[in-house]
Design a protein around this motif. Sequence first.
Motif, PDB file in Angstrom:
ATOM      1  N   THR A  87      -0.035  -4.866   2.075  1.00 36.03           N
ATOM      2  CA  THR A  87      -1.478  -5.043   1.932  1.00 36.03           C
ATOM      3  C   THR A  87      -1.833  -6.447   2.439  1.00 36.03           C
ATOM      4  O   THR A  87      -0.956  -7.243   2.793  1.00 36.03           O
ATOM      5  CB  THR A  87      -1.916  -4.933   0.456  1.00 36.03           C
ATOM      6  OG1 THR A  87      -1.389  -6.052  -0.263  1.00 36.03           O
ATOM      7  CG2 THR A  87      -1.427  -3.633  -0.165  1.00 36.03           C
ATOM      8  N   ASP A 134       0.867  -1.175   0.000  1.00 36.90           N
ATOM      9  CA  ASP A 134       0.000   0.000   0.000  1.00 36.90           C
ATOM     10  C   ASP A 134       0.904   1.225   0.000  1.00 36.90           C
ATOM     11  O   ASP A 134       1.471   1.594   1.028  1.00 36.90           O
ATOM     12  CB  ASP A 134      -0.897  -0.003   1.241  1.00 36.90           C
ATOM     13  CG  ASP A 134      -1.849   1.196   1.271  1.00 36.90           C
ATOM     14  OD1 ASP A 134      -1.607   2.167   0.534  1.00 36.90           O
ATOM     15  OD2 ASP A 134      -2.819   1.156   2.049  1.00 36.90           O
ATOM     16  N   ASP A 138      -3.085  -4.647  -9.701  1.00 43.77           N
ATOM     17  CA  ASP A 138      -4.187  -3.754  -9.336  1.00 43.77           C
ATOM     18  C   ASP A 138      -4.559  -2.813 -10.472  1.00 43.77           C
ATOM     19  O   ASP A 138      -5.524  -2.064 -10.358  1.00 43.77           O
ATOM     20  CB  ASP A 138      -3.810  -2.910  -8.107  1.00 43.77           C
ATOM     21  CG  ASP A 138      -2.740  -1.874  -8.428  1.00 43.77           C
ATOM     22  OD1 ASP A 138      -2.907  -0.698  -8.065  1.00 43.77           O
ATOM     23  OD2 ASP A 138      -1.723  -2.243  -9.051  1.00 43.77           O
ATOM     24  N   VAL A 145      -8.184  -5.608  -2.249  1.00 47.08           N
ATOM     25  CA  VAL A 145      -7.013  -4.831  -1.829  1.00 47.08           C
ATOM     26  C   VAL A 145      -7.260  -3.382  -2.221  1.00 47.08           C
ATOM     27  O   VAL A 145      -7.425  -3.070  -3.398  1.00 47.08           O
ATOM     28  CB  VAL A 145      -5.725  -5.350  -2.498  1.00 47.08           C
ATOM     29  CG1 VAL A 145      -4.555  -4.411  -2.242  1.00 47.08           C
ATOM     30  CG2 VAL A 145      -5.387  -6.745  -1.974  1.00 47.08           C
ATOM     31  N   HIS A 155      -9.435  -9.839  -4.218  1.00 47.27           N
ATOM     32  CA  HIS A 155      -8.957  -9.817  -2.832  1.00 47.27           C
ATOM     33  C   HIS A 155      -9.300  -8.527  -2.079  1.00 47.27           C
ATOM     34  O   HIS A 155      -8.858  -8.337  -0.939  1.00 47.27           O
ATOM     35  CB  HIS A 155      -7.447 -10.053  -2.800  1.00 47.27           C
ATOM     36  CG  HIS A 155      -7.058 -11.426  -3.264  1.00 47.27           C
ATOM     37  ND1 HIS A 155      -7.220 -12.546  -2.478  1.00 47.27           N
ATOM     38  CD2 HIS A 155      -6.540 -11.863  -4.441  1.00 47.27           C
ATOM     39  CE1 HIS A 155      -6.802 -13.618  -3.142  1.00 47.27           C
ATOM     40  NE2 HIS A 155      -6.388 -13.236  -4.335  1.00 47.27           N
TER      41      HIS A 155
END
Length: 199
Positions: free
Chosen positions: A92, A18, A169, A193, A191
């Motif tokens: 994450t 992150d 992502d 995230v 997931h």
Amino acid sequence: MYDHYDALIFDMDGTLVDSGQLHEHAWTATLEKYAIPIDRPLMRSLAGVPTKGTIEILLEKFDLQVDASLDDMNDFKEQWVHGNMHRFVKPTALADIARHYHGQKPMAVGTGAYTQEAETILRLCGLDHLVQHVVGADQVANPKPAPDTFLRCAQLLGIAPEKCVVFEDSKLGLQAAASAGMAGVDVLEVHQVVNDYFL
């Protein structure tokens, strides 16, 4: 869940780490310094594109001539990131998958960040020991959405591309995985995230 793959490849920013706040702050400082408009939806769409490529796209979109070289602008952002990364980065939830397969399957990180920066961030997050290789944008001729980054990861791991799964992502990253002949997992959808953006 991913037992049928021979190797796992992770994108870093927004996937395994992150770093949303880190890069929003770094880009805000950079764009303000060089008087480039901040178009947040556009910036999100460019996730995974290396710094120089992003700057080139912004300069063309806003038809700007900046009194600084691409290298200077890139260096400013990279220096901001290096000076502040310790304040913002954290693993994450996907780190749990990496920990689960540690020692069972070879793993690599394929990122649009530069290799040294990526290795430092992974170390700060306590994730560096989980992966065998880190492939940054400086190691390939064509960054994402080209397949080069992930193909290089597979080569270093000694695993055929079709036996690798990529966690990403961004749309550009998932496109790169598909072009490499690899399965792609959208971590936002599968997931949940989510990066901790400050805006």
